[in-house]
Design an enzyme around this catalytic site. Structure first.
Site, mmCIF file in Angstrom:
data_model
loop_
_atom_site.group_PDB
_atom_site.id
_atom_site.type_symbol
_atom_site.label_atom_id
_atom_site.label_comp_id
_atom_site.label_asym_id
_atom_site.label_seq_id
_atom_site.Cartn_x
_atom_site.Cartn_y
_atom_site.Cartn_z
ATOM 1 N N HIS A 262 -19.783 2.534 -38.141
ATOM 2 C CA HIS A 262 -20.363 3.494 -37.814
ATOM 3 C C HIS A 262 -21.815 3.376 -38.885
ATOM 4 O O HIS A 262 -22.282 5.037 -39.273
ATOM 5 C CB HIS A 262 -19.342 4.906 -38.371
ATOM 6 C CG HIS A 262 -18.555 4.471 -37.153
ATOM 7 N ND1 HIS A 262 -18.177 5.183 -36.180
ATOM 8 C CD2 HIS A 262 -17.293 3.776 -36.793
ATOM 9 C CE1 HIS A 262 -16.996 5.636 -35.128
ATOM 10 N NE2 HIS A 262 -16.176 3.989 -36.225
ATOM 11 N N ASP A 322 -13.333 3.151 -41.143
ATOM 12 C CA ASP A 322 -12.829 2.649 -39.567
ATOM 13 C C ASP A 322 -13.553 1.771 -38.574
ATOM 14 O O ASP A 322 -14.631 1.508 -38.486
ATOM 15 C CB ASP A 322 -11.980 4.081 -38.942
ATOM 16 C CG ASP A 322 -13.476 4.887 -38.896
ATOM 17 O OD1 ASP A 322 -14.225 4.762 -39.374
ATOM 18 O OD2 ASP A 322 -14.004 5.267 -37.578
ATOM 19 N N GLU A 323 -12.560 1.526 -38.011
ATOM 20 C CA GLU A 323 -13.133 1.303 -36.353
ATOM 21 C C GLU A 323 -14.185 -0.296 -36.557
ATOM 22 O O GLU A 323 -15.557 0.299 -35.787
ATOM 23 C CB GLU A 323 -13.809 2.089 -35.122
ATOM 24 C CG GLU A 323 -12.371 2.975 -34.630
ATOM 25 C CD GLU A 323 -13.583 3.366 -34.147
ATOM 26 O OE1 GLU A 323 -12.902 2.861 -32.469
ATOM 27 O OE2 GLU A 323 -14.026 4.359 -34.311
ATOM 28 N N VAL A 324 -14.171 -1.090 -37.747
ATOM 29 C CA VAL A 324 -14.734 -1.969 -37.678
ATOM 30 C C VAL A 324 -15.186 -3.022 -36.345
ATOM 31 O O VAL A 324 -14.647 -3.734 -36.640
ATOM 32 C CB VAL A 324 -15.161 -2.949 -38.759
ATOM 33 C CG1 VAL A 324 -16.249 -3.996 -39.174
ATOM 34 C CG2 VAL A 324 -14.438 -2.136 -40.040
ATOM 35 N N GLU A 375 -7.064 2.199 -41.050
ATOM 36 C CA GLU A 375 -7.597 1.014 -40.984
ATOM 37 C C GLU A 375 -8.022 0.296 -42.799
ATOM 38 O O GLU A 375 -7.117 -1.146 -42.779
ATOM 39 C CB GLU A 375 -8.961 0.430 -39.555
ATOM 40 C CG GLU A 375 -8.296 0.772 -38.597
ATOM 41 C CD GLU A 375 -9.166 1.964 -38.584
ATOM 42 O OE1 GLU A 375 -9.263 3.338 -39.052
ATOM 43 O OE2 GLU A 375 -9.693 2.076 -37.367
#
Ligand SMILES: *[C@@H]1O[C@H](CO)[C@@H](O)[C@H](O)[C@H]1NC(C)=O
Ligand SMILES: *[C@@H]1O[C@H](CO)[C@@H](O)[C@H](O)[C@H]1NC(C)=O
Ligand SMILES: *[C@@H]1O[C@H](CO)[C@@H](O)[C@H](O)[C@H]1NC(C)=O
Length: 529
Positions: A262, A322-324, A375
């Protein structure tokens, strides 16, 4: 969702609801009666008790008195001093406030006590609180208790309230990267948060789309990463103003700088920070997450978070995590070599852990605590035992209820957000689903339950800017506010619907463009068009 068969009786009940004020969120203990007292606006006063630890000059309460006086009386037509029937006047026509512990100039913290008792009877109109923060909550409750007779008299019933929050972290996330939110929009939201007794503004400042936080150490970040460096940024002065505005309402500002994913908007301002993605043996010209294999990355993060640590005084920072997306890391030959050297094999979670652990060490050294997205826990990053883990994924890798169990079983404190993504909208009364969530419904010991410090409503900004933020937030976020403040047993949908419907009308009267819960109308007078 509920069939119309359930909602019809609720509607009828709402239509029958009396004119007396309805409280939101519902207090822990309350006793009221039909006896009531008249309040005379022209000389009504909020007054400090002579033995209160807070006295005139206490900014938090001086300003709150002014705000609540305006909310209650200004811009409202006021007719009588001639009551049409005999009424008892409120004792001394004042609310007397006694704060036990000094602390007018401090910031609220996770540990702040917010309890208060409010006594309105023949002899007293009295607000007792441990701290100024509790006094703020009590003032809000007081303002919601005042109602108006058909003749326009201001009235308050005989009432005894003992109140405290069920959870100490009751947050709302705003995302100022996908769309920039003007300061006035943020301040209006802080006002509405205070009406709902929320106490944490989780400020998701930056993301892929834009970088509005104006860093004085790295001014290129906004110059190259904001939508418009002249208008769409938050300067250090703006941030200070938001923090003080929030403080005066008993609200903490929890700043989030999400890495290593992000972060696309960081790239233009800090050459070399992001990972170059490869297409075959050549760089493709696109970039992925923060490059975790370079010393320069950590040097940058050290300087950047040193600044952030002083600009945002709350003990906690939110570090994201988050969300790598591993695709770009996988494509990059330098990263592949680094993985080999470190013995990570092809497990990119280990590389992510390596990055986050190094970052956490940097931030720990600045005497900050941290909150991270789930995460970080799911990928087994070694974190300090006092880390707070925020649960946001509904089903993956496990259902959020199970996730709460696992996190607290590992001894970490948890925040719940998964069922409270208010940016997700559906047709119909979705507030009730939000409302019926029980944060402690997972399997676990009392010690585990005690590790749940609260939760947050999230309003991600892909489809939201200042044109539609308020109606999308309110009164839906109120459902989360009551769940986090009120007793576990306060779950009656019928009562909640009636009160929330009335509270929404009160929000409109206060200038918050809250959307309707169902068909109907607001009976109260309100002057805005
Ligand atoms: C407050 O008093 C009014 C008038 O006596 C009554 O109708 C109303 O039900 C009371 N409200 C509460 C919450 O007791
Ligand atoms: C607030 O809570 C604290 C800690 O539980 C307690 O000691 C105190 O008496 C309470 N104060 C009020 C005003 O209710
Ligand atoms: C990066 O830092 C490590 C540890 O301080 C050091 O061993 C290494 O030589 C540095 N690498 C470069 C390329 O400077």
């Amino acid at each position: 969702m509920a069939a119309s068969g359930l909602w019809l009786p609720l509607l009828l009940a709402a239509a029958l609801a009396g004119r007396a004020a309805a409280l939101w969120p519902w207090p822990q203990y309350i006793q009221t009666s039909e006896a009531h007292y008249a309040i005379f606006p022209h000389d009504f006063q909020f007054r400090y008790h002579s033995s209160s630890a807070a006295q005139p000059g206490c900014s938090v309460l001086d300003e709150a008195f002014q705000r609540y006086r305006d909310l209650l009386f200004s811009s409202r037509a006021w007719y009588p001093p001639e009551p049409t029937r005999k009424l008892h006047a409120l004792e001394k026509n004042s609310l007397v406030v006694l704060v036990v512990t000094p602390g007018c100039n401090q910031l609220p913290s996770l540990e702040s006590l917010e309890n208060y008792t409010l006594t309105i009877n023949d002899d007293h109109c009295f607000l007792l609180s441990e701290t100024v923060w509790g006094a703020l909550r009590g003032l809000e409750t007081f303002s919601q208790l005042v109602w108006r007779s058909p003749e326009g008299m201001f009235l308050i019933n005989k009432t005894e309230i003992e109140d405290f929050p069920r959870f100490s972290h009751r947050g709302l996330l705003l995302d100022t990267s996908r769309h920039y939110l003007p300061l006035t929009t943020i301040m209006d939201t802080l006002d509405a948060m205070a009406y709902n007794k929320f106490n944490v503004f989780h400020w998701h400042l930056v993301d892929d789309s834009s970088f509005p936080y104006d860093s004085y150490t790295f001014p290129e970040l906004t110059r190259k990463g904001s939508y418009n460096p002249a208008t769409h940024i938050y300067t250090a002065q703006d941030v200070k103003m938001v923090i003080e505005y929030a403080r005066l309402r008993g609200i903490r500002v929890l700043a989030e700088f999400d890495t290593p994913g992000h972060t696309l908007s960081w790239g233009p301002g800090v050459p070399g920070l992001l990972t170059p993605c490869y297409s075959g043996s050549h760089p493709s010209g696109t970039f992925g997450p923060v490059n975790p294999i370079l010393n320069s990355t950590y040097e940058f993060m050290s300087s950047f978070f040193l600044e952030v640590s002083s600009v945002f005084p709350d003990f906690y920072l939110h570090l994201g995590g988050d969300e790598v997306d591993f695709t770009c890391w996988k494509s990059n030959p330098d990263i592949q070599n680094f993985m080999k050297e470190k013995g990570f094999g092809s497990d990119f979670k280990q590389l992510e852990s390596y990055y986050i652990q190094t970052l956490l060490n940097i931030v720990s050294a600045y005497d900050k605590g941290y909150v991270v997205w789930q995460e970080v826990f799911d990928n087994k990053v070694k974190v300090r035992p006092d880390t707070i883990i925020q649960v946001w994924r509904e089903e993956m890798p496990v259902h959020y209820v199970k996730e709460m169990e696992l996190i607290t079983k590992a001894g970490f404190r948890a925040l719940l957000s998964a069922p409270w993504y208010l940016n997700h909208i559906t047709y119909g009364p979705d507030w009730s689903e939000i409302y019926m969530v029980e944060p402690l419904e997972f399997k676990g010991s009392p010690q585990q339950k005690a590790l749940v410090i609260g939760g947050e409503a999230c309003m991600w900004g892909e489809y939201v800017d200042s044109t539609n933020l308020a109606p999308r937030l309110w009164p839906r976020a109120g459902a989360v506010a009551e769940r986090l403040w009120s007793n576990k047993l306060v779950t009656n949908l019928d009562s909640a619907f009636k009160r929330l419907t009335q509270f929404r009308c009160e929000l409109l009267r206060r200038g918050v463009q809250a959307q309707p819960l169902n068909v109907g109308y607001c009976e109260q007078e309100f002057e805005q068009t």
